[in-house]
Design a protein around this motif. Structure first.
Motif, mmCIF file in Angstrom:
data_model
loop_
_atom_site.group_PDB
_atom_site.id
_atom_site.type_symbol
_atom_site.label_atom_id
_atom_site.label_comp_id
_atom_site.label_asym_id
_atom_site.label_seq_id
_atom_site.Cartn_x
_atom_site.Cartn_y
_atom_site.Cartn_z
ATOM 1 N N PHE A 190 -4.293 20.332 17.861
ATOM 2 C CA PHE A 190 -4.919 20.356 16.539
ATOM 3 C C PHE A 190 -6.431 20.354 16.709
ATOM 4 O O PHE A 190 -6.954 20.030 17.772
ATOM 5 N N ARG A 191 -7.107 20.728 15.652
ATOM 6 C CA ARG A 191 -8.570 20.725 15.632
ATOM 7 C C ARG A 191 -9.033 19.549 14.787
ATOM 8 O O ARG A 191 -8.643 19.415 13.627
ATOM 9 N N ALA A 192 -9.854 18.688 15.339
ATOM 10 C CA ALA A 192 -10.250 17.440 14.679
ATOM 11 C C ALA A 192 -11.341 17.715 13.645
ATOM 12 O O ALA A 192 -12.492 17.329 13.792
ATOM 13 N N ASP A 193 -10.945 18.374 12.552
ATOM 14 C CA ASP A 193 -11.891 18.788 11.521
ATOM 15 C C ASP A 193 -11.858 17.886 10.288
ATOM 16 O O ASP A 193 -12.335 18.269 9.219
ATOM 17 N N ASN A 194 -11.292 16.694 10.423
ATOM 18 C CA ASN A 194 -11.166 15.773 9.292
ATOM 19 C C ASN A 194 -11.702 14.408 9.724
ATOM 20 O O ASN A 194 -10.990 13.616 10.339
ATOM 21 N N PRO A 195 -12.972 14.096 9.418
ATOM 22 C CA PRO A 195 -13.567 12.839 9.887
ATOM 23 C C PRO A 195 -12.914 11.628 9.234
ATOM 24 O O PRO A 195 -12.504 11.668 8.073
ATOM 25 N N GLY A 196 -12.815 10.554 9.998
ATOM 26 C CA GLY A 196 -12.223 9.326 9.473
ATOM 27 C C GLY A 196 -11.432 8.599 10.533
ATOM 28 O O GLY A 196 -11.572 8.863 11.727
ATOM 29 N N SER A 237 0.873 -1.175 0.000
ATOM 30 C CA SER A 237 0.000 0.000 0.000
ATOM 31 C C SER A 237 0.905 1.218 0.000
ATOM 32 O O SER A 237 2.078 1.142 0.380
ATOM 33 N N ILE A 238 0.375 2.358 -0.437
ATOM 34 C CA ILE A 238 1.155 3.593 -0.528
ATOM 35 C C ILE A 238 0.497 4.672 0.321
ATOM 36 O O ILE A 238 -0.705 4.916 0.223
ATOM 37 N N HIS A 239 1.315 5.327 1.154
ATOM 38 C CA HIS A 239 0.866 6.445 1.984
ATOM 39 C C HIS A 239 1.434 7.737 1.422
ATOM 40 O O HIS A 239 2.616 7.813 1.079
ATOM 41 N N TRP A 240 0.605 8.767 1.334
ATOM 42 C CA TRP A 240 0.991 10.079 0.821
ATOM 43 C C TRP A 240 1.262 10.951 2.045
ATOM 44 O O TRP A 240 0.398 11.673 2.533
ATOM 45 N N HIS A 241 2.491 10.856 2.519
ATOM 46 C CA HIS A 241 2.880 11.357 3.831
ATOM 47 C C HIS A 241 2.713 12.874 3.907
ATOM 48 O O HIS A 241 3.383 13.628 3.202
ATOM 49 N N GLY A 242 1.818 13.303 4.798
ATOM 50 C CA GLY A 242 1.592 14.726 5.011
ATOM 51 C C GLY A 242 0.381 15.279 4.289
ATOM 52 O O GLY A 242 -0.086 16.370 4.630
ATOM 53 N N ILE A 243 -0.145 14.566 3.300
ATOM 54 C CA ILE A 243 -1.369 15.009 2.637
ATOM 55 C C ILE A 243 -2.532 14.857 3.620
ATOM 56 O O ILE A 243 -2.722 13.784 4.205
ATOM 57 N N ARG A 244 -3.324 15.891 3.778
ATOM 58 C CA ARG A 244 -4.371 15.856 4.797
ATOM 59 C C ARG A 244 -5.530 14.939 4.416
ATOM 60 O O ARG A 244 -6.304 14.522 5.271
ATOM 61 N N GLN A 245 -5.697 14.667 3.131
ATOM 62 C CA GLN A 245 -6.771 13.769 2.681
ATOM 63 C C GLN A 245 -8.147 14.267 3.122
ATOM 64 O O GLN A 245 -8.999 13.486 3.552
ATOM 65 N N LEU A 246 -8.376 15.568 2.984
ATOM 66 C CA LEU A 246 -9.679 16.134 3.294
ATOM 67 C C LEU A 246 -10.708 15.626 2.285
ATOM 68 O O LEU A 246 -10.611 15.894 1.093
ATOM 69 N N GLY A 247 -11.686 14.861 2.749
ATOM 70 C CA GLY A 247 -12.696 14.285 1.882
ATOM 71 C C GLY A 247 -12.257 13.040 1.153
ATOM 72 O O GLY A 247 -13.021 12.495 0.351
ATOM 73 N N SER A 248 -11.037 12.568 1.425
ATOM 74 C CA SER A 248 -10.538 11.374 0.727
ATOM 75 C C SER A 248 -9.803 10.439 1.685
ATOM 76 O O SER A 248 -8.665 10.038 1.420
ATOM 77 N N PRO A 249 -10.421 10.073 2.818
ATOM 78 C CA PRO A 249 -9.711 9.233 3.800
ATOM 79 C C PRO A 249 -9.355 7.858 3.264
ATOM 80 O O PRO A 249 -8.434 7.219 3.779
ATOM 81 N N TRP A 250 -10.065 7.380 2.229
ATOM 82 C CA TRP A 250 -9.778 6.060 1.668
ATOM 83 C C TRP A 250 -8.470 6.033 0.887
ATOM 84 O O TRP A 250 -8.008 4.965 0.484
ATOM 85 N N SER A 251 -7.871 7.202 0.665
ATOM 86 C CA SER A 251 -6.615 7.278 -0.097
ATOM 87 C C SER A 251 -5.401 7.512 0.782
ATOM 88 O O SER A 251 -4.315 7.765 0.275
ATOM 89 N N ASP A 252 -5.553 7.429 2.108
ATOM 90 C CA ASP A 252 -4.422 7.707 2.992
ATOM 91 C C ASP A 252 -3.344 6.631 2.902
ATOM 92 O O ASP A 252 -2.158 6.934 2.933
ATOM 93 N N GLY A 253 -3.732 5.358 2.887
ATOM 94 C CA GLY A 253 -2.777 4.315 2.547
ATOM 95 C C GLY A 253 -2.256 3.350 3.590
ATOM 96 O O GLY A 253 -1.740 2.299 3.212
#
Length: 585
Positions: free
Chosen positions: A537-543, A84-100
């Motif tokens: 931090f503010r937990a504004d990114n659901p997932g 699997s591939i992780h995009w280190h540091g990308i916040r993945q706002l609206g795309s949690p399935w792509s974190d890796g």
């Protein structure tokens, strides 16, 4: 600015499968990549080994985009290992399935299967990186992720003449999957790497079977006199904090983890695994020599073995008086190395880390939570597991196995992805929402360790918090087994480093010293050896978001946990349905 970087080849030997699709979206264009995970023979230090790569390259190809662009990467697995591939540091706002991270947001991509990572870069620009996120595959599966500012936006520092990317990594003669497998079985520390590398090259200071210090194993950074270069520095090493310096040159730090900082000058950097640091290098107008050594060496304060070597590369001036050589590197020895701190120079590390401050201006304001809704105190460090019966173990404290923990819990990865189980409400037996907010047992964390060093293991516990919660986490290193620096990485978020210190955190005194004006914002921070760090931090990114030590050996031993951030009320505050091609376990 930046257009030449988009169209120019990488500064290290790499082929970019880079297709620009001229279909405009609301925030930019779509950038399409194809990653073929496959074996490739690579030769360094007179030994050829077959290693797992992306597109046959080591390091892998750069991913280059602008802020606001959509990035679409099709990953096809041609090897027997899951990946699997992780995009280190990308916040993945609206795309949690792509974190890796495998078994956290997705099941791994199995042999012969593929998965398309699809995310839009929102409000980010700078240097990040991508890497494998399962077992120790990131030893060879990694590459840069460069986010240029939006068109017509400028850097908040002088425009560089040219931009160069340098990834620090390791060269292993042995198969790293066999290395960690053997260590987990024996319970002892793993074997260490054979060399450090600059963009995959170990350099002229390591032994060569040819007896000549040639170009084949050495990275050369060619520069012109009197110019300013932006160096994008990335530490991709598995288990080592690294010092970096360039002989007789000073650098100006301008960015950390793809976030601009107040510029400061230094001749030595410390960069932990997972971190990125951008510096401006102003070359000499009239250099007295054609070549200068660049070097990296380890910072280490724990117990056990580590790769105590120094790797070098060449900063080479290209002038009519000193045309760049094309044959061999001659006259380069350890005496030409720049000054580097001692291996355990914690004083330098503390002074250096305290220099980082956010810009905090009208264009790049600070949004650190002034008040917090929830406070957490996490101990991080090593521990032990009992040796199984009828087995001889090589861990510490007489026949034990090494373990690593957060709040004395050594997290076990589940058999299915936590995000998938959470989204479909099928978490029974996969994870439990019972991660402790504070240590289960209090003790003198940096003093004499407790007699019982065994950990709680075999569980998958997560911390659940409501959407938009303002969070403070104090992470405290412990002296159980040994005090050691731990680079902690939080997926899905940037955070503000509001305080840090040595010894035990004092909740009655230390918060009064917090910096709530211009604290540095990062995605990876080193918990000081024998000390603590406080983040907000503010937990504004659901997932579901992984948090773990970025030393691979520590994450293998269990120094990891996960946050579940619940949905908010609005449609854009909820986890979207998974893509149709999401890998299955």
């Amino acid at each position: 600015m930046g257009a030449s970087f988009l169209s120019s080849p990488s500064t290290f030997v790499a082929t970019i499968l880079f297709v620009l699709v001229n279909v405009w979206h609301c925030h930019g264009i779509a950038r399409h990549y194809k990653f073929d995970i496959k074996k490739q023979d690579v030769t360094h230090l007179c030994k050829t080994k077959s290693m797992i790569t992306v597109n046959g390259k080591f390091p892998g190809p750069p991913v280059v985009a602008r802020e606001g662009d959509q990035v679409v990467v099709e990953v096809v697995n041609h090897v027997k290992n899951n990946a699997s591939i992780h995009w280190h540091g990308i916040r993945q706002l609206g795309s949690p399935w792509s974190d890796g991270p495998s078994y956290i947001t997705q099941c791994p991509i199995q042999t012969g299967q593929s998965y398309v990572y699809n995310f839009t870069i929102k409000g980010q620009r700078g240097t990040l990186w991508w890497h494998a996120h399962i077992s120790w595959l990131r030893a060879t599966l990694y590459g840069p992720l460069i986010i240029l500012p939006k068109k017509n936006d400028c850097y908040p520092f002088p425009k560089p003449h040219e931009e160069k990317t340098i990834m620090f990594g390791e060269w292993w003669y042995n198969d790293t999957e066999a290395v960690i497998s053997q260590a987990l079985q024996s319970g002892g520390g793993p074997n260490v790497s054979d060399a450090y590398t600059f963009n995959g090259f170990p350099g002229p200071l390591y032994n060569s079977c040819t007896g000549a210090r040639g170009l084949a194993d050495t990275y050369r950074l060619k520069v012109q006199p009197g110019k300013t270069y932006l160096l994008r520095l990335i530490n991709a090493a598995l288990n080592d904090d690294l010092f970096f310096s360039i002989a007789n040159h000073t650098m100006t730090v301008v960015e950390a983890d793809a976030l601009y900082v107040k510029p400061f000058e230094t001749d030595i950097l410390l960069i932990t695994p997972g971190q990125t640091t951008n510096v401006l290098l102003k070359t000499k107008p009239n250099p007295t020599q054609a070549k200068y050594l660049m070097a990296v060496s380890p910072y280490f304060t724990g117990s056990g073995t580590f790769d105590n070597t120094t790797a070098a590369a060449i900063l080479e001036y290209d002038t009519p008086q000193n045309p760049t050589s094309t044959d061999t590197i001659t006259g380069v020895t350890a005496k030409d190395l720049p000054r580097l701190p001692s291996v355990n120079d914690t004083s330098f590390v503390a002074n250096f880390s305290n220099k980082f401050r956010s810009l905090n201006n009208a264009q790049f304001p600070v949004d650190v939570p002034q008040k917090v809704d929830k406070q957490f105190f996490f101990t991080v460090g090593l521990g032990t597991n009992p040796c199984p019966k009828n087995q001889k173990c090589q861990g510490p404290n007489n026949n034990t196995k090494f373990a690593a923990t957060v709040n004395n819990i050594s997290m076990a990865l589940p058999s299915k992805a936590i995000l998938q189980s959470y989204f479909f409400g099928q978490n029974d037996g996969i994870f439990s929402a019972s991660f402790p907010q504070f240590p289960i047992n209090e003790f003198n964390y940096t003093g004499t360790p407790p007699n019982n060093t065994n950990v709680v293991n075999g569980t998958t516990q997560v911390m659940v918090i409501p959407y938009n919660t303002s969070v403070e986490v104090v992470m405290q290193d412990t002296s159980v087994v040994s005090a050691e620096s731990h680079p902690l990485h939080l997926h899905g978020y940037n955070f503000y480093v509001v305080g840090q210190g040595y010894g035990n955190f004092n909740p009655n005194k230390d918060p009064a010293k917090y910096n709530l004006v211009d604290p540095v914002e990062r995605n990876t921070v080193a918990v000081p050896s024998g000390g603590w760090v406080a983040i907000r931090f503010r937990a504004d990114n659901p997932g579901v978001w992984f948090m773990h030590c970025h030393f691979e050996v520590h994450i293998s031993w269990g120094l990891r946990m996960a946050w579940v951030v619940l949905d908010g009320k609005l449609p854009n505050q909820k986890v979207p349905p998974p893509p149709a091609d999401l890998p299955k376990c």
